[in-house]
Enzyme design. Structure first.
Site, PDB file in Angstrom:
ATOM      1  N   ASP A 114      -1.394   5.866  -8.488  1.00  0.00           N
ATOM      2  CA  ASP A 114      -2.642   5.358  -7.931  1.00  0.00           C
ATOM      3  C   ASP A 114      -3.571   6.560  -7.742  1.00  0.00           C
ATOM      4  O   ASP A 114      -3.131   7.713  -7.861  1.00  0.00           O
ATOM      5  CB  ASP A 114      -2.346   4.654  -6.603  1.00  0.00           C
ATOM      6  CG  ASP A 114      -3.589   4.055  -5.971  1.00  0.00           C
ATOM      7  OD1 ASP A 114      -4.464   3.573  -6.713  1.00  0.00           O
ATOM      8  OD2 ASP A 114      -3.695   4.069  -4.726  1.00  0.00           O
ATOM      9  N   ASP A 116      -6.677   6.745  -5.063  1.00  0.00           N
ATOM     10  CA  ASP A 116      -7.096   6.989  -3.683  1.00  0.00           C
ATOM     11  C   ASP A 116      -5.905   7.182  -2.763  1.00  0.00           C
ATOM     12  O   ASP A 116      -4.989   6.353  -2.711  1.00  0.00           O
ATOM     13  CB  ASP A 116      -7.948   5.817  -3.176  1.00  0.00           C
ATOM     14  CG  ASP A 116      -9.247   5.695  -3.932  1.00  0.00           C
ATOM     15  OD1 ASP A 116     -10.062   6.621  -3.862  1.00  0.00           O
ATOM     16  OD2 ASP A 116      -9.433   4.667  -4.616  1.00  0.00           O
ATOM     17  N   ALA A 255     -17.325  -6.938   4.929  1.00  0.00           N
ATOM     18  CA  ALA A 255     -18.186  -5.751   4.999  1.00  0.00           C
ATOM     19  C   ALA A 255     -17.487  -4.534   4.400  1.00  0.00           C
ATOM     20  O   ALA A 255     -18.101  -3.754   3.662  1.00  0.00           O
ATOM     21  CB  ALA A 255     -18.576  -5.476   6.450  1.00  0.00           C
ATOM     22  N   VAL A 259     -18.642  -2.412   1.019  1.00  0.00           N
ATOM     23  CA  VAL A 259     -18.837  -0.964   1.020  1.00  0.00           C
ATOM     24  C   VAL A 259     -18.167  -0.331  -0.196  1.00  0.00           C
ATOM     25  O   VAL A 259     -18.716   0.578  -0.818  1.00  0.00           O
ATOM     26  CB  VAL A 259     -18.279  -0.360   2.331  1.00  0.00           C
ATOM     27  CG1 VAL A 259     -18.132   1.146   2.214  1.00  0.00           C
ATOM     28  CG2 VAL A 259     -19.191  -0.722   3.500  1.00  0.00           C
ATOM     29  N   HIS A 260     -16.982  -0.837  -0.550  1.00  0.00           N
ATOM     30  CA  HIS A 260     -16.259  -0.295  -1.702  1.00  0.00           C
ATOM     31  C   HIS A 260     -16.799  -0.845  -3.028  1.00  0.00           C
ATOM     32  O   HIS A 260     -17.101  -0.088  -3.953  1.00  0.00           O
ATOM     33  CB  HIS A 260     -14.766  -0.619  -1.580  1.00  0.00           C
ATOM     34  CG  HIS A 260     -14.060   0.181  -0.515  1.00  0.00           C
ATOM     35  ND1 HIS A 260     -13.710   1.490  -0.686  1.00  0.00           N
ATOM     36  CD2 HIS A 260     -13.654  -0.164   0.735  1.00  0.00           C
ATOM     37  CE1 HIS A 260     -13.106   1.940   0.405  1.00  0.00           C
ATOM     38  NE2 HIS A 260     -13.056   0.948   1.280  1.00  0.00           N
ATOM     39  N   ASP A 397      -0.032   4.536  -2.224  1.00  0.00           N
ATOM     40  CA  ASP A 397      -0.068   4.643  -0.757  1.00  0.00           C
ATOM     41  C   ASP A 397      -0.058   3.287  -0.071  1.00  0.00           C
ATOM     42  O   ASP A 397       0.268   3.204   1.116  1.00  0.00           O
ATOM     43  CB  ASP A 397      -1.309   5.417  -0.314  1.00  0.00           C
ATOM     44  CG  ASP A 397      -2.596   4.622  -0.548  1.00  0.00           C
ATOM     45  OD1 ASP A 397      -2.900   4.338  -1.727  1.00  0.00           O
ATOM     46  OD2 ASP A 397      -3.274   4.282   0.434  1.00  0.00           O
TER      47      ASP A 397
END
Length: 552
Positions: A114, A116, A255, A259-260, A397
């Site tokens: 992955d 992030d 929200a 944002v992402h 993660d």
């Protein structure tokens, strides 16, 4: 000396090790699992001296006096200062690889990652940025009160692995058996008492079968989400406005997703990478080492390519020579994968045109070098690559989005838990181990006292001893909790001494876990990683040490 020996025997669970590999020594891993004799005394009534039922009769004053002498002896000889023997105990490795299922690295031919919080790590500034952007969206778009703009992200409040009860609006920490942590259940920013918890739920045990009403917050991005949920609930409580708890969760989640998905947070990170990204040449040394060993590598991320490329260029700036690109380290790069749906759907792959920022229309039936792919699904991925089963290990993660499905389909899995390193540093301190030893001594003596309980006829000496033991245990609990997080304590452990719900999910879905991928550089590439020899999944399993035979 008898008391010292008992202390060391009780402390032995602090320092379990046992991962081994071909050609490497001991100490390459350990276990966070331990089980205590009186783990549920709050529920059984030990804590208040009520509802202890045994054979008819009165508890022996001599037996109570003997336990009292043991407690007083421990407090006099052991509780006043840290014993030298405790200081000399072996430390756990903050950068170690910890093993739930045996893993032979010489059998692994394919490494997947992955992006992030796995290959890329962020500074604490990122959580505040996500919190602020989501808060602004809730006020501007969802028309939340303007006063909410005054909220500030509190990095000291949340930990990973919390659970939000959408029905009741509670943010809570659960233990290994899905019971609510007695001192870890919040309504907004107000901690609920044990009485309030029992009045609301009837019992601390809520079980995983109620998963529709419960939302797990399992990755580091969830820190800002947990804090914003708590702050919004607190605001509505103080203002007296009627609201539905599930709406708060829905709006905060929407929200955060905005944002992402809108690219707001991605653009802010790339505009100031020094503020938000952590440079790390070691992770590229690890990737290069794998390539040199002939391993196949792939990147599978939900983030868009431009964001990943910008971040990887920044992170690798001092690691890649000349015109080399980070992309050359990977056989396949897949962005916008939409995990966990990637593992279950039949969505087709699309080739991404990096120069024109658009998706191509040609069918993808092979993965070409230096190309970027979007979307897709596991079935097609396996058909094209023929990378199947236990020869593949995937690093991620997020226990649910990254690792749950791969662990069930036969891939090996590695959980990257960044806070593991700091928690082990704390657990290695003499102060923490001293409090844990005191906790175990109080726990053991409570077990003895419980064993001699006989009906409801308790002497005053029994009741006073019961109170003193619970007080000593609670003091040790509080001291250990504050070393990690004032509100929720440690990520991996509950205050009761049992493992947390987060630890349960690690055990379920991660074959191994460590703080960062480059920790694998500390091990031979063909290492055999073993579950510690003294692991205890069930408390009735007895491990006979080899010394029992050697000393005969």
């Amino acid at each position: 000396m008898a008391s010292i020996r008992r202390l060391l025997r009780l402390c032995s669970s602090i320092n379990r090790t046992g991962v081994s590999s071909s050609g490497i020594g001991e100490g390459l891993g350990g276990t966070y699992r331990s089980y205590s004799v009186v783990a549920s005394s709050e529920k059984s009534g030990i804590g208040d001296g009520k509802n202890l039922h045994g054979v008819a009769g009165v508890v022996s004053d001599d037996e109570v006096a003997e336990i009292r002498r043991e407690l007083d002896d421990a407090k006099r000889k052991l509780f006043s200062k840290i014993p030298e023997a405790l200081k000399g105990m072996k430390k756990m490795d903050p950068e170690g690889i910890y093993v739930n299922k045996n893993l032979r690295l010489d059998n692994i031919q394919v490494y997947g990652f992955d992006y992030d919080y796995t290959l890329a790590h962020y500074t604490p500034n990122l959580q505040g940025l996500i919190y602020d952007l989501a808060k602004e969206h809730m006020v501007d778009v969802f028309r939340y009160p303007v006063k909410c703009m005054e909220f500030k992200y509190d990095p000291t409040f949340p930990i990973r692995g919390l659970t939000y009860d959408k029905k009741h609006g509670h943010l809570m920490k659960l233990d290994f058996f899905a019971s609510i942590e007695p001192d870890g259940c919040y309504f907004g920013r107000r901690k609920l008492s044990r009485q309030e918890i029992e009045e609301k739920y009837g019992t601390r045990h809520i079980g995983r079968e109620n998963s529709r009403e419960l939302k797990g917050l399992m990755d580091l991005f969830c820190f800002s989400e947990a804090c914003l949920i708590a702050d919004m609930v607190q605001h509505f409580q103080e203002s007296g406005v009627e609201y539905d708890y599930s709406y708060v969760n829905q709006d905060v989640n929407s929200a955060i997703q905005h944002v992402h998905q809108s690219g707001l947070v991605h653009n802010r990170i790339l505009a100031d990478p020094h503020r938000y990204l952590v440079k790390n040449d070691k992770v590229f040394r690890f990737l290069k080492m794998l390539r040199e060993k002939g391993k196949k590598l792939f990147l599978l991320t939900n983030s868009p390519y431009k964001f990943v490329d910008g971040g990887m260029q920044f992170i690798s700036k001092d690691s890649m020579a000349g015109s080399d690109s980070w992309r050359e380290l990977f056989d396949v790069v897949i962005a916008r994968a939409n995990k966990p749906d990637f593992y279950h759907t039949n969505h087709p792959f699309r080739c991404y045109d990096t120069e024109n920022d658009r998706l191509a229309f040609t069918k993808v039936d092979s993965f070409l070098p230096n190309k970027i792919y979007y979307h897709g699904c596991l079935k097609t991925f396996l058909d094209i690559t023929q990378w199947n089963g236990p020869e593949v290990i995937y690093f991620g993660d997020h226990l649910f989005s990254d690792l749950k499905a791969p662990s069930k389909m036969g891939w090996r899995t590695a959980a990257i838990i960044r806070e593991l390193e700091s928690e082990i540093h704390i657990q290695n301190t003499d102060a923490y181990r001293f409090e844990q030893a005191k906790f175990h001594i109080a726990q053991e003596l409570l077990g003895k006292l419980h064993a001699i309980a006989a009906g409801d006829l308790k002497s005053e000496a029994f009741k006073l001893l019961l109170k003193d033991l619970n007080d000593e245990r609670q003091k040790a609990r509080d001291a250990m909790k504050k070393m990690f997080n004032e509100s929720f304590g440690a990520t991996f452990l509950a205050d009761t001494g049992q493992e947390s719900s987060f630890a349960y999910h690690i055990h379920q879905y991660a074959d191994v876990y460590t703080s960062k991928p480059e920790n694998f550089l500390l091990y031979p590439s063909d290492a055999w990683l073993h579950v510690p020899y003294d692991i205890k999944i069930m408390p009735h399993h007895l491990k006979i040490p080899s010394s029992m035979l050697k000393n005969q």
